[in-house]
Design an enzyme around this catalytic site. Structure first.
Site, PDB file in Angstrom:
ATOM      1  N   ASP A  82      88.902   5.167  42.438  1.00 49.59           N
ATOM      2  CA  ASP A  82      90.199   5.617  42.963  1.00 49.59           C
ATOM      3  C   ASP A  82      90.170   7.141  43.107  1.00 49.59           C
ATOM      4  O   ASP A  82      89.493   7.836  42.349  1.00 49.59           O
ATOM      5  CB  ASP A  82      91.294   5.199  41.984  1.00 49.59           C
ATOM      6  CG  ASP A  82      92.703   5.445  42.507  1.00 49.59           C
ATOM      7  OD1 ASP A  82      93.331   4.476  42.963  1.00 49.59           O
ATOM      8  OD2 ASP A  82      93.177   6.602  42.441  1.00 49.59           O
ATOM      9  N   HIS A 137      96.472   4.659  35.308  1.00 48.37           N
ATOM     10  CA  HIS A 137      97.132   5.875  34.821  1.00 48.37           C
ATOM     11  C   HIS A 137      97.951   5.655  33.550  1.00 48.37           C
ATOM     12  O   HIS A 137      98.405   6.625  32.942  1.00 48.37           O
ATOM     13  CB  HIS A 137      98.053   6.466  35.895  1.00 48.37           C
ATOM     14  CG  HIS A 137      97.335   6.964  37.107  1.00 48.37           C
ATOM     15  ND1 HIS A 137      96.313   7.877  37.037  1.00 48.37           N
ATOM     16  CD2 HIS A 137      97.484   6.672  38.424  1.00 48.37           C
ATOM     17  CE1 HIS A 137      95.857   8.131  38.261  1.00 48.37           C
ATOM     18  NE2 HIS A 137      96.549   7.408  39.120  1.00 48.37           N
ATOM     19  N   HIS A 177      92.314   9.277  42.389  1.00 50.29           N
ATOM     20  CA  HIS A 177      92.953   9.973  41.273  1.00 50.29           C
ATOM     21  C   HIS A 177      92.189   9.707  39.984  1.00 50.29           C
ATOM     22  O   HIS A 177      91.634   8.619  39.797  1.00 50.29           O
ATOM     23  CB  HIS A 177      94.403   9.505  41.116  1.00 50.29           C
ATOM     24  CG  HIS A 177      95.242   9.724  42.336  1.00 50.29           C
ATOM     25  ND1 HIS A 177      95.443   8.731  43.283  1.00 50.29           N
ATOM     26  CD2 HIS A 177      95.908  10.814  42.763  1.00 50.29           C
ATOM     27  CE1 HIS A 177      96.223   9.218  44.253  1.00 50.29           C
ATOM     28  NE2 HIS A 177      96.517  10.473  43.969  1.00 50.29           N
ATOM     29  N   ASP A 218      92.185   4.941  47.897  1.00 46.76           N
ATOM     30  CA  ASP A 218      92.917   6.104  48.392  1.00 46.76           C
ATOM     31  C   ASP A 218      92.024   7.333  48.616  1.00 46.76           C
ATOM     32  O   ASP A 218      92.527   8.399  48.987  1.00 46.76           O
ATOM     33  CB  ASP A 218      94.109   6.452  47.480  1.00 46.76           C
ATOM     34  CG  ASP A 218      93.810   6.293  46.003  1.00 46.76           C
ATOM     35  OD1 ASP A 218      92.640   6.067  45.641  1.00 46.76           O
ATOM     36  OD2 ASP A 218      94.762   6.392  45.200  1.00 46.76           O
TER      37      ASP A 218
END
Ligand SMILES: [Zn+2]
Length: 311
Positions: free
Chosen positions: A162, A125, A164, A246
């Protein structure tokens, strides 16, 4: 040949406030899971501290200076609502980057076929000058740049599964035609980016948004339709994996319903493509995964596949 495992106790020094999902226990659970006899064959190596020049492959000096200056001398300090630093956080993040670069060096030198980097904080990120989403430096993007700038690779694929969107990796590699970046992620979900229309400066970005409550069947169909054919056409010389776990059904931060078997399938498919195009070379680096038990089981399954394929 086997699988290299890069980690370091310094990555336990990066503390977050009580109750924060990106917690020290994540790495403790992973370390415990990889301590059983089934993982004895791993080539365990200390993740080295990266250099400033490594960070500068993707970030300006001002970002590195800001991170160093933000580290508190005690307690934790919030950089934003999600992202925190403690004494030792900079060093931990430098180990995460350094471990990933050393993994690239090891794999490209043919010392091991593949490698997993078990470090924290995660990286996907972090944008050029913006730490965010628990991340300080763009580890996977820096590793890709390292492979291109210093090892002369022309084609590096990065697969980010992931839950996200890998907004940082996307930002850092937006104008990089030598890198093909794939991010599958739940949408809607934080950080809100990662629409299919975001395709990079050279059509080198593939975003694969997946609806909440969808499961591994949709994930597999999506990867079969969009990711594997694009990788086939690209013929990568190295595959880097942003391995976040996740999307697991047990994870508290998102609502995808993937199983541990889905992570096994993904890892096998990635290794198949690596076998076909780049002598099996895969470097996988830990991103998210916040249900401690599911995280440990998923990492163990992922690393088991890497070991089977690297043997
Ligand atoms: Zn995540």
């Amino acid at each position: 040949m086997t699988t290299a495992l890069f980690s370091h106790p310094d990555c336990l020094q990066h503390q977050t406030p009580s109750g924060h999902p990106e917690q020290v226990a994540r790495l403790e659970y992973i370390t415990e899971a990889l301590s059983v006899a089934a993982f004895d064959a791993l080539d365990r190596q200390d993740a080295p501290v990266c250099t400033d020049d490594d960070i500068l492959l993707c970030h300006p000096q001002s970002h590195l200076d800001a991170i160093i200056a933000a580290e508190p001398t005690a307690g934790t300090r919030a950089l934003d609502g999600d992202t925190h630093m403690s004494p030792g956080s900079t060093r931990a993040a430098q180990r995460a980057v350094g471990g990933c670069l050393a993994a690239v060096d090891t794999v490209l030198a043919g010392k091991t076929m593949n490698a997993f980097v078990a470090c924290r904080p995660p990286g996907h990120h972090a944008e050029q000058s913006t730490p965010m989403g628990f991340c300080l430096f763009g580890t996977a993007a820096i590793a890709a740049r390292h492979a291109m700038e210093r090892h002369g690779l022309d084609r590096v694929a990065i697969v980010d599964f992931d839950v996200h969107h890998g907004n940082g990796t996307q930002a850092l590699l937006w104008n990089e035609p030598r890198a093909l970046f794939f991010s599958s992620h739940q949408n809607p979900l934080w950080p809100g980016t990662g629409m299919a229309e975001e395709t990079g400066g050279h059509n080198n970005i593939y975003n694969l948004p997946l609806p909440p409550h969808s499961d591994g069947r949709l994930m597999r169909a999506t990867y079969d339709a969009e990711v594997w054919p694009a990788i086939e056409r690209f013929k990568p010389q190295l595959i880097i994996v942003s391995a976040g776990f996740d999307a697991h059904m047990a994870d508290p931060l998102a609502q995808l319903n993937w199983s541990t078997e889905d992570f096994i399938w993904l890892t096998q498919k990635i290794c198949d493509l690596a076998d076909e195009h780049c002598d099996g070379r895969v470097v996988s680096t830990l991103e998210g995964g916040y249900d401690l038990t599911a995280l440990a089981a998923s990492v163990a399954a992922h690393v088991s596949v890497l070991m089977e394929r690297g043997a």
